[in-house]
Design a protein around this motif. Structure first.
Motif, mmCIF file in Angstrom:
data_model
loop_
_atom_site.group_PDB
_atom_site.id
_atom_site.type_symbol
_atom_site.label_atom_id
_atom_site.label_comp_id
_atom_site.label_asym_id
_atom_site.label_seq_id
_atom_site.Cartn_x
_atom_site.Cartn_y
_atom_site.Cartn_z
ATOM 1 N N CYS A 418 5.593 -2.500 5.969
ATOM 2 C CA CYS A 418 5.641 -2.356 7.359
ATOM 3 C C CYS A 418 4.309 -1.355 7.516
ATOM 4 C CB CYS A 418 6.621 -1.438 7.965
ATOM 5 S SG CYS A 418 7.263 0.065 6.935
ATOM 6 N N GLY A 419 3.989 -0.517 6.586
ATOM 7 C CA GLY A 419 2.860 0.535 6.579
ATOM 8 C C GLY A 419 2.822 1.781 7.267
ATOM 9 N N CYS A 420 4.343 2.043 7.641
ATOM 10 C CA CYS A 420 4.718 3.262 7.948
ATOM 11 C C CYS A 420 4.211 4.586 7.196
ATOM 12 C CB CYS A 420 6.196 3.521 8.283
ATOM 13 S SG CYS A 420 6.912 2.508 9.354
ATOM 14 N N CYS A 421 4.468 4.232 5.762
ATOM 15 C CA CYS A 421 3.853 5.264 4.801
ATOM 16 C C CYS A 421 2.638 5.608 4.708
ATOM 17 C CB CYS A 421 4.802 4.933 3.300
ATOM 18 S SG CYS A 421 4.116 3.390 2.908
ATOM 19 N N ALA A 422 1.911 4.478 4.740
ATOM 20 C CA ALA A 422 0.398 4.627 4.912
ATOM 21 C C ALA A 422 -0.109 5.496 6.006
ATOM 22 C CB ALA A 422 -0.077 3.404 4.660
ATOM 23 N N TYR A 423 0.687 4.942 7.222
ATOM 24 C CA TYR A 423 0.221 5.601 8.441
ATOM 25 C C TYR A 423 0.159 6.937 8.447
ATOM 26 C CZ TYR A 423 0.197 5.715 13.578
ATOM 27 O OH TYR A 423 -0.202 6.153 14.975
ATOM 28 N N VAL A 424 1.416 7.586 7.872
ATOM 29 C CA VAL A 424 1.583 9.037 7.961
ATOM 30 C C VAL A 424 1.149 9.765 6.979
ATOM 31 C CG1 VAL A 424 3.913 8.921 9.184
ATOM 32 C CG2 VAL A 424 3.871 9.033 6.825
ATOM 33 N N CYS A 425 0.648 9.056 5.728
ATOM 34 C CA CYS A 425 0.194 10.014 4.795
ATOM 35 C C CYS A 425 -0.885 10.817 4.873
ATOM 36 C CB CYS A 425 -0.150 8.922 3.584
ATOM 37 S SG CYS A 425 -0.931 9.734 2.078
ATOM 38 N N PRO A 426 -0.806 12.063 4.728
ATOM 39 C CA PRO A 426 -2.154 12.847 5.007
ATOM 40 C C PRO A 426 -3.287 12.809 4.195
ATOM 41 C CG PRO A 426 -0.231 14.278 4.041
ATOM 42 C CD PRO A 426 0.343 12.661 4.081
ATOM 43 N N SER A 427 -3.000 12.383 3.008
ATOM 44 C CA SER A 427 -4.093 12.040 1.824
ATOM 45 C C SER A 427 -4.751 10.635 2.200
ATOM 46 C CB SER A 427 -3.458 12.244 0.639
ATOM 47 O OG SER A 427 -3.108 13.558 0.300
ATOM 48 N N GLN A 428 -4.157 9.881 3.292
ATOM 49 C CA GLN A 428 -4.767 8.500 3.631
ATOM 50 C C GLN A 428 -5.008 7.719 2.337
ATOM 51 O OE1 GLN A 428 -7.810 8.401 6.182
ATOM 52 N NE2 GLN A 428 -7.892 10.578 6.957
ATOM 53 N N ILE A 429 -3.787 7.748 1.801
ATOM 54 C CA ILE A 429 -3.670 6.869 0.540
ATOM 55 C C ILE A 429 -3.320 5.390 1.129
ATOM 56 C CG2 ILE A 429 -2.805 6.246 -1.726
ATOM 57 C CD1 ILE A 429 -2.083 9.357 -1.798
ATOM 58 N N PRO A 430 -3.985 4.338 0.604
ATOM 59 C CA PRO A 430 -3.659 3.041 1.194
ATOM 60 C C PRO A 430 -2.574 2.421 0.379
ATOM 61 C CG PRO A 430 -5.444 3.072 -0.284
ATOM 62 C CD PRO A 430 -5.328 4.327 0.022
ATOM 63 N N LEU A 431 -1.292 3.081 0.758
ATOM 64 C CA LEU A 431 -0.102 3.143 -0.145
ATOM 65 C C LEU A 431 0.165 1.436 -0.218
ATOM 66 C CD1 LEU A 431 1.991 5.859 1.097
ATOM 67 C CD2 LEU A 431 0.829 5.752 -1.096
ATOM 68 N N VAL A 432 0.314 0.777 1.175
ATOM 69 C CA VAL A 432 0.828 -0.797 1.186
ATOM 70 C C VAL A 432 -0.040 -1.324 -0.070
ATOM 71 C CG1 VAL A 432 1.536 -2.602 2.674
ATOM 72 C CG2 VAL A 432 1.455 -0.310 3.408
ATOM 73 N N GLN A 433 -1.190 -1.391 -0.052
ATOM 74 C CA GLN A 433 -2.275 -2.265 -0.786
ATOM 75 C C GLN A 433 -1.653 -1.976 -2.176
ATOM 76 O OE1 GLN A 433 -6.399 -2.136 -0.540
ATOM 77 N NE2 GLN A 433 -6.205 -1.225 1.648
ATOM 78 N N TYR A 434 -1.197 -0.891 -2.668
ATOM 79 C CA TYR A 434 -0.764 -0.853 -3.912
ATOM 80 C C TYR A 434 0.474 -1.677 -4.187
ATOM 81 C CZ TYR A 434 -3.941 3.042 -5.086
ATOM 82 O OH TYR A 434 -5.218 3.694 -5.335
ATOM 83 N N TYR A 435 1.320 -1.585 -3.076
ATOM 84 C CA TYR A 435 2.718 -2.428 -3.193
ATOM 85 C C TYR A 435 2.362 -3.810 -3.209
ATOM 86 C CZ TYR A 435 4.046 2.122 -1.354
ATOM 87 O OH TYR A 435 4.097 3.543 -1.277
ATOM 88 N N ARG A 436 1.318 -4.153 -2.373
ATOM 89 C CA ARG A 436 0.995 -5.541 -2.420
ATOM 90 C C ARG A 436 0.406 -6.151 -3.912
ATOM 91 N NH1 ARG A 436 -1.775 -5.687 3.422
ATOM 92 N NH2 ARG A 436 -0.062 -6.477 4.949
ATOM 93 N N PHE A 437 -0.403 -5.251 -4.332
ATOM 94 C CA PHE A 437 -0.905 -5.409 -5.641
ATOM 95 C C PHE A 437 0.112 -5.615 -6.760
ATOM 96 C CE2 PHE A 437 -1.479 -3.126 -9.575
ATOM 97 C CZ PHE A 437 -2.188 -3.624 -10.329
ATOM 98 N N ALA A 438 1.008 -4.661 -6.677
ATOM 99 C CA ALA A 438 2.161 -4.603 -7.746
ATOM 100 C C ALA A 438 3.056 -6.052 -7.322
ATOM 101 C CB ALA A 438 3.030 -3.412 -7.537
ATOM 102 N N LYS A 439 3.276 -6.417 -6.327
ATOM 103 C CA LYS A 439 4.035 -7.556 -6.085
ATOM 104 C C LYS A 439 3.376 -8.622 -6.628
ATOM 105 C CE LYS A 439 6.683 -6.065 -1.961
ATOM 106 N NZ LYS A 439 6.640 -6.238 -0.588
ATOM 107 N N THR A 440 2.072 -9.005 -6.255
ATOM 108 C CA THR A 440 1.389 -10.292 -6.703
ATOM 109 C C THR A 440 1.290 -10.180 -8.302
ATOM 110 O OG1 THR A 440 -0.679 -9.102 -6.291
ATOM 111 C CG2 THR A 440 0.380 -11.045 -4.992
#
Ligand code: SF4
Ligand code: SF4
Ligand code: SF4
Lengths: 549, 187
Positions: A418-440
């Motif tokens: 959903c991207g909520c985590c990346a949206y609020v992350c003060p360090s601006q880490i593209p968190l969802v991209q990491y999850y997509r990477f790991a899933k594939t």
């Protein structure tokens, strides 16, 4: 028919986002123009792509199937307008990979001529299996974005009793308004599709869930319900909180129950269907029309006239953008889907597919001041907003260090991206991209494992086969030897000879005999010189003599 | 006095438990899972022999006997080495490049059908029966069955077998690791 907002539950986390929805709802849904050609990808949904039914040069009518489903989880695609197939080829499709896939390209003739349609007269008399079959052959998939074949989702199986059927009109993602406009303008179709779905699911009641920020849609549906004297469907207004339109989140809000990790909604007696899908079911049953168009929101600060267009599947995106007045000066990049869950496209020369609900043209001012990624400060903000109650920070650690066992222990596959985590992350880490990477990455490992298991079986099989062949050879050799030994005893003279040699001699003798019986068929005896002729005659006379003797 | 009683009692209890445990360990002894199977399950089953053994299973046996190192399998590469290290509880080490390099992209064999003379030599070399053909008939590789071991390449007398990269499809495409990965703590 009344609202029960007082009985609603909350899901964990979530975000209040500014909607940006008004820009695309100033005008009603318009019809997108028929483009010069439509490009229809054969595979547009989860599951198998079907078997091709057409070939280059074929004339096709609107609604004519181009493929037929080959398995249970499979949906066919149809010609979205009439014309001639000019090519069946690899064409770029809207996918984060930017890869190409097999597409049927139809040069349209502008007549938009329908194939003969066979509506269902009285669907109540058909049983669920027949109706699901019609829905499947109409190529209907979930239009909320996931594009899962609807016929499969309408079959929870004999082990599940469905108590709650929710029709999802939440549309919680910013910018997107296609469901909102559909509910306002085609409420009757939605209600009709819902009745069919309830009949298929053998459920009495349905709930339409709509975010409270869409009063017009809520009003339109309530009016349609009243007009039809419907008593089994009620409209519920739910708080606008992203991502309340997520399947599991919506179930939590309506029923208060959690779908188990790795489980399906049916496991707790719930089914969720998108409202757009309901309108498609109405068209398929009452008019016999397959899914060949959908409503697409074209919006964003980078496009001149944002609006919703009823679009033929296969229409190039560039055509829709130009029908919306074209790009603005500050247009930056194109996103398919919304700003939270969508993905960036590298070109607009791509066809609209069934799962494409929104084209978002982001402008250069949408770009937050240059993304500067900083190390994680372990603030825990991400975990606070995660609607799936995950620990995004842990997921990020294990995904980035490729610890794929651990990342699954932390329920990576419950992440809805959903991207909520990346949206609020003060360090601006593209968190969802990491999850997509790991899933594939994990899917690929699993595929590799299956492949190697398969290779092991084939290798073992070959080894066994070779072993068997060797044994058989040895057995033959042994038998031959035995026979020879026996022969030798019976007839020591002939058996002395090498059997091969004996065979050759026997063959030569047979040839000789045959030749003599058949007489000679001389070759190359035309245009001979006198001397040659003489030689032949001499040879012939010698042969005659030897025969006489 | 009471201390003595306590010590004796404890010693007795300990002794009794010791006997029970000793008996139980004999009585309920379970055969350990055959470790060869577990090792073999982690190997890629390419059957290429680059590890210097006759195939994946013989290599698995050699590892189990302590004859071979865990870093001799180039097709498996880093992933396999890590998995083996994890299974056997030993230290992971980099791939031994004497055995070859890990391929960046998976490949499959393809036979140039114009050139093939139908000698059947490649069929005899293929460890997974992935080649179809008969004497003096054109041969072809069944792509889905090919493990990319390259064993069929050297026997071909007319050099008509090529190894080509497997085409990336929508199913096999992977999201890339974001390039700011350096900010992530290593575990
Ligand atoms: S929000 Fe960002 S910085 Fe904070 S804990 Fe989560 S990943 Fe780390
Ligand atoms: S993207 Fe995944 S981890 Fe992040 S908040 Fe959403 S569900 Fe949670
Ligand atoms: S076809 Fe060649 S490369 Fe493929 S598995 Fe067989 S021998 Fe190996």
């Amino acid at each position: 028919m009344t609202e029960h907002s007082n009985q609603l539950s909350n899901f964990h986390g979530g975000l209040k986002l500014s909607g940006h929805k008004t820009m695309s709802i100033t005008s009603p849904i318009s019809q997108a123009k028929i483009p010069a050609k439509v490009i229809i990808p054969l595979h547009q949904h989860i599951g198998d792509s079907g078997e091709l039914l057409v070939k280059t040069g074929d004339k096709v009518l609107k609604g004519q199937p181009l493929t037929q489903p080959t398995s249970y989880v499979s949906a066919p695609v149809h010609a979205s307008t009439s014309g001639t197939i000019t090519e069946i080829t690899e064409h770029k499709i809207p996918h984060p990979s930017g890869l190409s896939a097999a597409c049927v390209v139809i040069e349209t003739d502008g007549k938009d001529e329908w194939i003969e349609l066979t509506p269902v007269k009285n669907y109540q008399q058909l049983d669920a299996t027949d109706l699901r079959n019609i829905i499947r052959h109409a190529g209907i998939v979930g239009l909320g974005g996931a594009a899962f074949p609807t016929a499969v989702k309408l079959n929870p199986g004999p082990t599940h009793t469905i108590e709650t059927v929710i029709f999802n009109g939440a549309e919680c993602e910013p910018y997107i308004t296609c469901d909102d406009m559909l509910m306002r303008e085609r409420a009757d179709e939605i209600i009709s599709g819902i009745q069919i779905s309830l009949h298929v699911l053998n459920s009495d009641n349905g709930i339409i869930a709509i975010e409270s920020n869409k009063p017009e849609a809520i009003g339109a549906l309530k009016q349609a319900i009243k007009k039809n004297n419907t008593t089994n469907i009620k409209v519920i207004s739910i708080p606008a909180l992203y991502p309340t339109g997520g399947e599991k989140q919506l179930i939590k809000v309506i029923t208060g129950k959690e779908v188990p990790s790795n489980g399906l909604p049916a496991d707790i007696g719930a089914v969720v269907q998108n409202v757009g899908t309901m309108a498609a079911i109405h068209q398929a049953i009452h008019f016999g029309k397959p899914l060949i168009s959908r409503i697409v929101t074209i919006t964003g600060k980078g496009v001149k006239k944002p609006q919703n267009l009823d679009t033929l599947i296969g229409t190039p995106m560039s055509e829709l953008i130009s029908q919306c007045g074209g790009y603005k000066e500050n247009a930056d990049h194109l996103v398919m889907g919304g700003p939270m869950m969508g993905f960036t496209l590298t070109t607009d020369q791509l066809p609209i597919i069934k799962g494409c609900n929104c084209l978002l043209v982001e402008s250069s001012d949408d770009q937050q001041t240059q993304r500067r990624v900083m190390p994680c400060i372990r603030c825990g903000e991400c975990a606070r907003v995660c609607p799936a109650t995950l620990l995004p920070q842990q997921l990020y650690w294990y995904a980035s260090s490729k610890n794929f066992d651990k990342v699954q222990d932390y329920h990576l596959f419950d992440c809805i991206e959903c991207g909520c985590c990346a949206y609020v992350c003060p360090s601006q880490i593209p968190l969802v991209q990491y999850y997509r990477f790991a899933k594939t990455e994990i899917w690929n490992l699993e595929r590799d494992r299956q492949k190697s298991d398969h290779a092991r079986i084939r290798h073992d099989f070959r080894q066994t086969r070779l072993e068997k062949e060797k044994q058989e050879r040895e057995e033959r050799l042994r038998k031959k030897k035995e026979m020879l030994a026996k022969k030798k005893q019976e007839n020591p003279e002939t058996a002395d000879k090498d059997p091969k040699q004996a065979a050759i001699e026997a063959a030569l003798a047979r040839v000789k005999e045959k030749k003599e019986q058949a007489g000679i068929n001389p070759k190359n005896v035309e245009n001979l010189t006198e001397a040659q002729q003489k030689l032949i005659e001499e040879a012939d006379s010698r042969r005659q003599q030897s025969k006489v003797e | 006095m009471s201390i003595l009683i306590a010590v004796i009692t404890l010693a007795l209890i300990a002794g009794i438990f010791g006997i029970i445990l000793g008996y139980a360990s004999i009585k309920f002894h379970v055969e350990g899972d055959p470790v060869v199977d577990k090792i073999d399950a982690l190997l890629p089953q390419t059957q290429c022999g680059q590890c210097t053994y006759a195939g994946c299973r013989p290599y698995a046996e050699a590892i189990a006997n302590g004859e071979a190192e865990i870093n001799q399998c180039p097709p498996g590469g880093e992933t396999t080495i890590l998995a083996l290290a994890d299974l056997l509880g030993v230290e992971a080490k980099p791939l031994n490049d004497e055995h070859g390099e890990e391929k960046a992209i998976a490949t499959v064999a393809i036979i140039d059908e114009q050139v093939c003379i139908g000698c059947t030599l490649c069929i005899q070399a293929c460890p997974v029966d992935a080649i179809l053909g008969a004497a003096k008939q054109m041969h072809t590789v069944i792509e889905d069955e090919c493990t990319g071991c390259e064993l069929c390449v050297p026997p071909c007398p007319v050099d008509c077998i090529d190894m080509v990269p497997l085409k990336e499809t929508l199913e096999t495409w992977k999201w890339p690791l974001p390039d700011d990965a350096h900010t992530a703590p290593r575990t």
